[in-house]
Design a protein around this motif. Sequence first.
Motif, mmCIF file in Angstrom:
data_model
loop_
_atom_site.group_PDB
_atom_site.id
_atom_site.type_symbol
_atom_site.label_atom_id
_atom_site.label_comp_id
_atom_site.label_asym_id
_atom_site.label_seq_id
_atom_site.Cartn_x
_atom_site.Cartn_y
_atom_site.Cartn_z
ATOM 1 N N LYS A 127 10.509 -22.568 69.468
ATOM 2 C CA LYS A 127 11.030 -21.236 69.133
ATOM 3 C C LYS A 127 12.500 -21.332 68.735
ATOM 4 O O LYS A 127 12.949 -20.700 67.773
ATOM 5 N N GLY A 150 6.685 -20.998 55.105
ATOM 6 C CA GLY A 150 6.461 -22.147 55.985
ATOM 7 C C GLY A 150 6.922 -21.972 57.420
ATOM 8 O O GLY A 150 6.960 -22.943 58.185
ATOM 9 N N THR A 151 7.244 -20.749 57.813
ATOM 10 C CA THR A 151 7.693 -20.554 59.209
ATOM 11 C C THR A 151 6.616 -20.995 60.206
ATOM 12 O O THR A 151 6.910 -21.641 61.208
ATOM 13 N N GLY A 152 5.366 -20.626 59.896
ATOM 14 C CA GLY A 152 4.271 -20.956 60.821
ATOM 15 C C GLY A 152 4.047 -22.457 60.908
ATOM 16 O O GLY A 152 3.837 -23.010 61.995
ATOM 17 N N VAL A 202 15.243 -11.951 61.790
ATOM 18 C CA VAL A 202 16.284 -12.129 60.788
ATOM 19 C C VAL A 202 15.833 -11.431 59.507
ATOM 20 O O VAL A 202 14.692 -11.608 59.075
ATOM 21 N N THR A 206 11.088 -17.036 54.331
ATOM 22 C CA THR A 206 10.254 -17.334 55.506
ATOM 23 C C THR A 206 9.029 -18.165 55.113
ATOM 24 O O THR A 206 8.051 -18.215 55.845
ATOM 25 N N CYS A 260 11.485 -10.490 67.122
ATOM 26 C CA CYS A 260 10.420 -11.278 66.508
ATOM 27 C C CYS A 260 9.894 -12.198 67.603
ATOM 28 O O CYS A 260 10.201 -13.380 67.641
ATOM 29 N N LYS A 277 1.705 -16.729 51.716
ATOM 30 C CA LYS A 277 2.491 -15.475 51.673
ATOM 31 C C LYS A 277 2.115 -14.569 50.494
ATOM 32 O O LYS A 277 1.986 -13.376 50.646
ATOM 33 N N ASN A 301 -1.146 -16.180 63.438
ATOM 34 C CA ASN A 301 -0.361 -14.958 63.270
ATOM 35 C C ASN A 301 -1.323 -13.789 63.506
ATOM 36 O O ASN A 301 -2.514 -14.011 63.758
ATOM 37 N N LYS A 359 1.709 -15.159 67.028
ATOM 38 C CA LYS A 359 3.079 -15.122 66.517
ATOM 39 C C LYS A 359 3.480 -13.716 66.073
ATOM 40 O O LYS A 359 2.642 -12.894 65.744
ATOM 41 N N LYS A 406 15.028 -13.109 67.690
ATOM 42 C CA LYS A 406 15.675 -12.033 66.957
ATOM 43 C C LYS A 406 15.132 -12.055 65.539
ATOM 44 O O LYS A 406 15.106 -13.112 64.903
ATOM 45 N N ASP A 448 6.927 -13.914 70.139
ATOM 46 C CA ASP A 448 5.566 -14.437 70.074
ATOM 47 C C ASP A 448 4.943 -14.319 71.457
ATOM 48 O O ASP A 448 5.575 -14.655 72.468
ATOM 49 N N GLY A 453 5.698 -12.841 63.502
ATOM 50 C CA GLY A 453 6.219 -12.612 62.153
ATOM 51 C C GLY A 453 5.622 -11.380 61.487
ATOM 52 O O GLY A 453 6.298 -10.688 60.732
ATOM 53 N N HIS A 454 4.343 -11.110 61.771
ATOM 54 C CA HIS A 454 3.653 -9.979 61.138
ATOM 55 C C HIS A 454 3.528 -8.794 62.086
ATOM 56 O O HIS A 454 2.731 -7.903 61.872
HETATM 57 N N1 LIG Z 1 12.166 -12.906 59.927
HETATM 58 C C1 LIG Z 1 12.048 -13.697 60.996
HETATM 59 N N2 LIG Z 1 13.084 -13.870 61.848
HETATM 60 C C2 LIG Z 1 12.994 -14.665 62.924
HETATM 61 N N3 LIG Z 1 11.865 -15.351 63.248
HETATM 62 C C3 LIG Z 1 10.794 -15.238 62.444
HETATM 63 C C4 LIG Z 1 10.825 -14.406 61.268
HETATM 64 N N4 LIG Z 1 9.589 -14.474 60.671
HETATM 65 C C5 LIG Z 1 8.851 -15.311 61.432
HETATM 66 N N5 LIG Z 1 9.553 -15.758 62.506
HETATM 67 C C6 LIG Z 1 9.079 -16.661 63.546
HETATM 68 O O1 LIG Z 1 8.516 -17.785 62.891
HETATM 69 C C7 LIG Z 1 7.382 -18.267 63.613
HETATM 70 C C8 LIG Z 1 6.178 -18.230 62.684
HETATM 71 O O2 LIG Z 1 5.673 -16.906 62.643
HETATM 72 P P1 LIG Z 1 4.920 -16.210 61.440
HETATM 73 O O3 LIG Z 1 4.219 -15.041 62.034
HETATM 74 O O4 LIG Z 1 5.881 -15.985 60.331
HETATM 75 O O5 LIG Z 1 3.907 -17.341 61.010
HETATM 76 P P2 LIG Z 1 2.997 -17.448 59.741
HETATM 77 O O6 LIG Z 1 2.681 -16.110 59.214
HETATM 78 O O7 LIG Z 1 1.872 -18.312 60.119
HETATM 79 O O8 LIG Z 1 3.939 -18.199 58.702
HETATM 80 P P3 LIG Z 1 3.582 -18.939 57.301
HETATM 81 O O9 LIG Z 1 2.239 -18.486 56.868
HETATM 82 O O10 LIG Z 1 4.705 -18.563 56.360
HETATM 83 O O11 LIG Z 1 3.643 -20.410 57.569
HETATM 84 C C9 LIG Z 1 7.251 -17.372 64.830
HETATM 85 O O12 LIG Z 1 7.922 -17.940 65.932
HETATM 86 C C10 LIG Z 1 7.931 -16.079 64.378
HETATM 87 O O13 LIG Z 1 8.372 -15.310 65.470
#
Ligand SMILES: Nc1ncnc2c1ncn2[C@@H]1O[C@H](COP(=O)(O)OP(=O)(O)OP(=O)(O)O)[C@@H](O)[C@H]1O
Length: 270
Positions: free
Chosen positions: A237, A210-212, A203, A208, A185, A111, A139, A175, A201, A187, A177-178
């Motif tokens: 999801k 570790g979301t990925g 948030v 965030t 939100c 991040k 992403n 995905k 939705k 995918d 997130g970006h």
């Molecule tokens: N603010 C948010 N609210 C809801 N869902 C989110 C949010 N941000 C990411 N997501 C979801 O989280 C998952 C991971 O997506 P994201 O694009 O953030 O991955 P990433 O960039 O690889 O994450 P990271 O590098 O932090 O591990 C997806 O299903 C995305 O839709």
Amino acid sequence: MQVNKALTIAGSDSGGGAGIQSDLKTFQELNVYGMSAVTAVTAQNTRGVHGIYPVTAEGVTSQLEAIGADLRPDAVKTGMLFNKEIIEAAAGAIKNFGWNNLVVDPVMVAKGGSILLEEDAAAALKEWLIPLAKVITPNVPEAEVLTGMKIDSAEKRKKAAEILCGIGADITVIKGGHWNESDLCSDLVYDGQEFYELDGKRVATKNTHGTGCTFSAAITAELAIGKTPKEALHTAKQFIQAAVEYGIEAGSGHGPTNHWAYRRLGNAKR
Ligand SMILES: Nc1ncnc2c1ncn2[C@@H]1O[C@H](COP(=O)(O)OP(=O)(O)OP(=O)(O)O)[C@@H](O)[C@H]1O
Ligand SMILES: Cc1ncc(CO)c(N)n1
């Protein structure tokens, strides 16, 4: 008691929110026995990456051979692989042991902007690993690097997913997130035949980290228990949506997600 087993081949996040830590927490929450092969130790917290200490390719192979000699994973995921030697080691073991249900999360940048995959390694991901993948979860910036195209419209996002399936992934998830879609939100999924969206939705939170990793680990756990890819994506999801929505406060930067939120929603005894 028989148990389903999942393996993560990824970096360690000392802060606990991403990498193997997030993967093992997610496997546990989804009732799957977790195993790990560490590719790099990162000194990291919610504010950023202080240092990266890669494991040698030999060290990664040795961990995978120890696992393969004794414990057959029902599904495998890759996260931070750092360099092309480690990618080759991971792909070699996955192929030699005939491990199925591979989820490739092509982690490139943290991040705060720290490089988690060396620049010359993206080609190795395409050549050796993506062709083995059941699911790949880039992403938008990662999909841009892998396809060499700028993704600035819904049409281009679809085109990129087609290209990534063309490289050999059975299913591509780009995905959201970006991806700026106001309060959504979602995918994009392409399985080689049809496109569909995993709706979510957005948030409003800074937590965030570790979301990925968490999302791809949840897909892996669900594949390990024998769910179809479509079912696995749907549950993953819901898992990440809950983890972001019912957030926790830890650290002063981009905090981790809540890995036990899905259980709290009443999904403990599935
Ligand atoms: N603010 C948010 N609210 C809801 N869902 C989110 C949010 N941000 C990411 N997501 C979801 O989280 C998952 C991971 O997506 P994201 O694009 O953030 O991955 P990433 O960039 O690889 O994450 P990271 O590098 O932090 O591990 C997806 O299903 C995305 O839709
Ligand atoms: C070890 C590790 N893997 C993946 C990511 C991406 O979230 C991270 N920040 N750290």
